[in-house]
Design a protein around this motif. Sequence first.
Motif, PDB file in Angstrom:
ATOM      1  N   VAL A 146       0.840  -1.052   0.012  1.00  0.00           N
ATOM      2  CA  VAL A 146       0.052  -0.071  -0.044  1.00  0.00           C
ATOM      3  C   VAL A 146       0.805   1.309  -0.141  1.00  0.00           C
ATOM      4  O   VAL A 146       0.498   2.119  -0.743  1.00  0.00           O
ATOM      5  CB  VAL A 146      -0.995  -0.041   1.388  1.00  0.00           C
ATOM      6  N   ALA A 147       1.843   1.219   0.678  1.00  0.00           N
ATOM      7  CA  ALA A 147       2.596   2.210   0.746  1.00  0.00           C
ATOM      8  C   ALA A 147       3.508   2.526  -0.373  1.00  0.00           C
ATOM      9  O   ALA A 147       3.520   3.751  -0.932  1.00  0.00           O
ATOM     10  CB  ALA A 147       3.998   2.086   1.710  1.00  0.00           C
ATOM     11  N   ALA A 148       3.647   1.507  -1.311  1.00  0.00           N
ATOM     12  CA  ALA A 148       4.582   1.796  -2.475  1.00  0.00           C
ATOM     13  C   ALA A 148       3.426   2.365  -3.636  1.00  0.00           C
ATOM     14  O   ALA A 148       3.713   3.155  -4.239  1.00  0.00           O
ATOM     15  CB  ALA A 148       5.003   0.362  -3.132  1.00  0.00           C
ATOM     16  N   LYS A 149       2.107   2.036  -3.354  1.00  0.00           N
ATOM     17  CA  LYS A 149       1.123   2.368  -4.394  1.00  0.00           C
ATOM     18  C   LYS A 149       0.695   3.842  -4.180  1.00  0.00           C
ATOM     19  O   LYS A 149       0.682   4.510  -4.948  1.00  0.00           O
ATOM     20  CB  LYS A 149      -0.047   1.646  -3.849  1.00  0.00           C
ATOM     21  N   ILE A 150       0.836   4.434  -2.929  1.00  0.00           N
ATOM     22  CA  ILE A 150       0.634   5.759  -2.695  1.00  0.00           C
ATOM     23  C   ILE A 150       1.555   6.632  -3.522  1.00  0.00           C
ATOM     24  O   ILE A 150       1.449   7.674  -3.749  1.00  0.00           O
ATOM     25  CB  ILE A 150       0.238   6.092  -1.175  1.00  0.00           C
ATOM     26  N   VAL A 151       2.971   6.254  -3.205  1.00  0.00           N
ATOM     27  CA  VAL A 151       4.126   6.759  -3.734  1.00  0.00           C
ATOM     28  C   VAL A 151       3.952   6.938  -5.218  1.00  0.00           C
ATOM     29  O   VAL A 151       4.465   7.893  -5.903  1.00  0.00           O
ATOM     30  CB  VAL A 151       5.379   6.274  -3.068  1.00  0.00           C
ATOM     31  N   GLN A 152       3.687   5.555  -5.649  1.00  0.00           N
ATOM     32  CA  GLN A 152       3.802   5.380  -7.090  1.00  0.00           C
ATOM     33  C   GLN A 152       2.466   6.216  -7.624  1.00  0.00           C
ATOM     34  O   GLN A 152       2.577   6.975  -8.928  1.00  0.00           O
ATOM     35  CB  GLN A 152       3.205   4.086  -7.495  1.00  0.00           C
ATOM     36  N   ALA A 153       1.354   6.553  -6.941  1.00  0.00           N
ATOM     37  CA  ALA A 153       0.234   7.420  -7.534  1.00  0.00           C
ATOM     38  C   ALA A 153       0.646   8.840  -7.613  1.00  0.00           C
ATOM     39  O   ALA A 153       0.472   9.524  -8.783  1.00  0.00           O
ATOM     40  CB  ALA A 153      -0.953   7.357  -6.585  1.00  0.00           C
TER      41      ALA A 153
END
Lengths: 102, 385
Positions: free
Chosen positions: B201-208
């Motif tokens: 989830v942490a990686a997804k928010i940074v990627q967004a």
Amino acid sequence: MPENDPASPPSIGGDALDAIVISENDNIAVCLRDIDANIEISIRRGQEMFSLAVVDPIPRGHKVAVRQIAEGDKVLKYGEVIGQASKSIGVGNHVHVHNVVD
Amino acid sequence: MFFGYPRSDGSVGVRNRIGIISLMDNCNGLAQKINQNVRGTDLVTDLFGRKLIGRNHEMRLKAIHGMAMNPNLAGVVLISLHSTSTDTFAGPIAAAGKDVECIAFQDECSTWRTVEKGIVAAAKLVRKHSATQRSEQPLSKLIFGVECGGSDFSSGISGNPALGHAADLLMDAGGSVVLSETAEIMGAEHLLAERSVNQDVAAKIVQAIADMEEMSRMGGVEDIRKTNPSADNIKGGLTTLAEKALGAVKKAGTKPLQGVVDYCEPVVPEPPGFYFMSTPAPACESMTGLAAGGAQIIGFNTGLGQPSSHPFSPTIKITGNPHAAARGFDDLDVDVSEIMSGSMTIEEGGQLIYDELLRVANGQYTYTELYETGQSTIGVAGASF
């Protein structure tokens, strides 16, 4: 929703309150009006009201230190880190780009 | 708990409406005529809808399917130029268990026969589903979108923190909250990453955020980080980018981030809690994403005033600005502006918003529902952020 008279909107700030500490652990308050230097202001933190001697003039929407913030200390607003003190900030001082970095 | 309308897919509506959805801009007028003539219907029109390619085509498919599947709708009437286009959408909607009727202009080749067919189809759906009654439902079925627009000095001090407290109250009671507007959280992504339940989830928010920055570079904006906070923001008292972003993030409360979804994708609240949807920042595009994601209600904080609401998701208008509260007495549902005068705490303001949220979930109208001023806009990739 009160039936307000659109012809005479109330002024932001009302009578009593000068600044708000948004989250309990914040070391700054946000001023609700333009504050003159060297006056006592009234601040709300949750249920508690307290007064604080302001040193610098502080414009509306800007931050005033409510605790001593040492150089390198975190500046807390919303209970989160918004930046780091680039120099020591005394209680009642203006907290902004001149003494805070990312 | 609240009283809502159970749907066959397990979701629960806070309204029991029939959606009238135009699938092409050339049919917007027909869809409008159908909507105007049948009580119990809500209208969504489309600005594009033809010859879209790539990412925009996919976004539109997800947006329309998602909006049609919003739990507040008992059924939908799709209007388009030809049956090829209505069938594209009707199949998956019917397969998901929702009543759907298709109206194609070229089947009739007549404005009034098309409209008449649509009116009768909509009326039959409204009549059929009006027999459904509200029943007791757990708050875990409620997805609350949080939004702000027409922001000003008050937004980060009173309105957003109060809305955030309401969000926390809802999540404490088992419900879910969705934050959106990717550009608005830039600068606070590391804090949201820290609040994430796991590394994925942490990686997804940074990627967004990285995707949004890349898209804005493609659109000719070199580095939006460098221009934020803007000179005006700094003059207004905002010191860092994180501080600016946190003012917006605050409206979603303080709970761990459970998941990140792409624009208009369904938010599956398992487990219930705090979710983020990557959306464009303008309110209409963002709220279209929230409605498509399944949010039954949206909480919208404004400082200067902002008229938008989504036609399918009742939108609770909130202000923390005493001037807006005084002037917007016919528009704003919750006034928390006394936070600014010291006679109300942020927590008391949050409780007012939460109480209103439950009333709206149980059927109380919002002003924008009564005025029928809702507007839906599907975002365009690369055109805005």
